[in-house]
Enzyme design. Structure first.
Site, PDB file in Angstrom:
ATOM      1  CE1 TYR A 285     -11.015   9.108  -4.189  1.00 58.48           C
ATOM      2  CE2 TYR A 285     -11.991   9.622  -2.064  1.00 58.48           C
ATOM      3  CZ  TYR A 285     -11.990   9.731  -3.439  1.00 58.48           C
ATOM      4  OH  TYR A 285     -12.962  10.456  -4.069  1.00 58.48           O
TER       5      TYR A 285
ATOM      6  CD  GLN B 204      -6.282   0.154  10.800  1.00 58.41           C
ATOM      7  OE1 GLN B 204      -5.255   0.213  10.128  1.00 58.41           O
ATOM      8  NE2 GLN B 204      -7.224   1.082  10.756  1.00 58.41           N
TER       9      GLN B 204
ATOM     10  N   GLY C 183     -14.281   5.842   4.966  1.00 56.99           N
ATOM     11  CA  GLY C 183     -13.391   6.981   5.213  1.00 56.99           C
ATOM     12  C   GLY C 183     -13.582   7.498   6.624  1.00 56.99           C
ATOM     13  CG  ASP C 184     -10.650   7.768   9.428  1.00 58.65           C
ATOM     14  OD1 ASP C 184     -11.397   6.972  10.036  1.00 58.65           O
ATOM     15  OD2 ASP C 184      -9.465   7.539   9.163  1.00 58.65           O
TER      16      ASP C 184
ATOM     17  CD  GLU D 151      -2.814   1.148   2.427  1.00 57.97           C
ATOM     18  OE1 GLU D 151      -3.504   0.115   2.569  1.00 57.97           O
ATOM     19  OE2 GLU D 151      -2.920   2.143   3.174  1.00 57.97           O
TER      20      GLU D 151
ATOM     21  CG  HIS E 298     -14.063   1.251  12.928  1.00 58.39           C
ATOM     22  ND1 HIS E 298     -14.977   2.235  13.239  1.00 58.39           N
ATOM     23  CD2 HIS E 298     -13.198   1.809  12.051  1.00 58.39           C
ATOM     24  CE1 HIS E 298     -14.666   3.335  12.574  1.00 58.39           C
ATOM     25  NE2 HIS E 298     -13.604   3.109  11.837  1.00 58.39           N
TER      26      HIS E 298
END
Ligand SMILES: Cc1cc2nc3c(=O)[nH]c(=O)nc-3n(C[C@H](O)[C@H](O)[C@H](O)COP(=O)(O)OP(=O)(O)OC[C@H]3O[C@@H](n4cnc5c(N)ncnc54)[C@H](O)[C@@H]3O)c2cc1C
Length: 291
Positions: free
Chosen positions: A49, A179, A108-109, A17, A152
């Protein structure tokens, strides 16, 4: 080549990544790192992204560079942040036109300054909805989703998080990429829990080699991954010595990956942080099957 074909045709799905760099100089350094890591025949290289929107447009440019220069499949990460369904659909069309056949489908965060994720008006609230949108619009797109062996950060419980993961898989995900974590038992327990829930897609562990303790502490504080006390104490003892931190981090990651390989994982997703030195050392030690 899309994800399912990669998992079907390879004995081990190694992926790297990267994130779009901010300057031309760091772009050149990233290119050198990726060219170097390409010697280990990754099944694909994924490009993140941009969370805040700053580097978002670059994701597809980098995917094209990966496919053209490395001759390696790319995976474009994609999030729901601040976008309507119309905008998300337009970006997907662009990705398909650019030759991208694999997407990491994410919520997304929350954007900087916001504590809670709020969907854009006319947008999507969860990665499962984005996954369904991608699957509907491009039935042949390979889709990866995120999984959290240590839960999460926002999830009320591990059980609810796993149920939501199952919803993402049922919406059309081909594989789960986790993660980052440092405790293999957490991953193995998570894998069992997924299996018990009827999740049968490949689950690929996400590994981030520690090369800079201060940076990893910042990252884990945000994403909630646990650094075991034994590792943390060793790193704390050499906090002024970056070379020693690097050695401890590489040695730990090699042991972690060897144990995961022995436990039969289908691949490893490396969070390489745009550098090659640590991953190269780890990959040399692992000697993974190349095809
Ligand atoms: C492999 C990987 C790659 C990543 N790449 C990027 C990237 O490129 N860019 C970026 O900005 N971020 C990236 N992230 C971070 C990711 O965006 C965050 O972790 C984000 O907070 C959650 O995204 P998600 O796709 O897991 O969301 P979701 O699957 O939507 O889950 C988010 C939270 O909502 C809960 N939830 C899900 N569905 C429901 C529902 N129906 N009802 C109620 N609650 C629900 C979940 O339990 C979880 O707590 C990545 C993470 C991983 C693991």
């Amino acid at each position: 080549m899309r994800l399912t074909e990669l998992f079907n045709s390879r004995r081990f799905v190694l992926s790297i990544e990267m994130f779009p760099p901010k300057t031309a100089e760091s772009g050149e350094s990233l290119k050198r790192s990726l060219l170097s890591l390409n010697r280990f025949h990754p099944a694909f290289v994924s490009c993140t992204y941009g969370a805040g929107g700053s580097t978002r447009g670059q994701t597809l440019d980098w995917c094209q560079w990966i496919q053209q220069t490395l001759q390696c499949p790319a995976m474009a990460h994609f999030t729901c942040v601040s976008s309507t369904v119309t905008e998300l659909s337009a970006w997907l069309d662009e990705a398909w036109q650019a030759g991208v056949r694999n997407i990491m489908s994410l919520r997304g965060d929350p954007p900087a300054g916001q504590q809670v994720f709020t969907a854009a008006e006319g947008g999507l609230s969860h990665a499962s909805e984005l996954t369904a949108l991608i699957r509907r619009r491009y039935p042949d797109m390979g889709i990866g989703v995120a999984g959290y062996p240590e839960k999460h950060v926002e999830a009320a419980s591990m059980d609810s998080d796993l149920q939501h993961l199952k919803t993402k898989v049922d919406a059309g995900a081909d594989a789960i990429f986790t993660q980052l974590f440092f405790i293999n038992d957490s991953f193995l327990k998570f894998r069992d829990q997924c299996s018990a829930l009827g999740i049968h897609v490949p689950i690929v562990p996400g590994i981030m080699p520690i090369t800079d303790f201060a940076r990893i502490r910042r990252i884990t504080a945000m994403c909630g991954s646990v650094i075991p006390a034994e590792l943390s104490n060793r790193l704390e003892a050499v906090k002024e010595d970056s070379a020693a931190q690097f050695e401890i981090g590489v040695e730990y990651a090699i042991r972690q990956c060897q144990q995961l390989q022995a436990a039969g994982v289908p691949g490893i997703h490396f969070y390489a942080l745009n550098k090659s030195d640590a991953c190269e050392r780890i990959l040399q030690a692992l000697n993974l099957p190349v095809a």
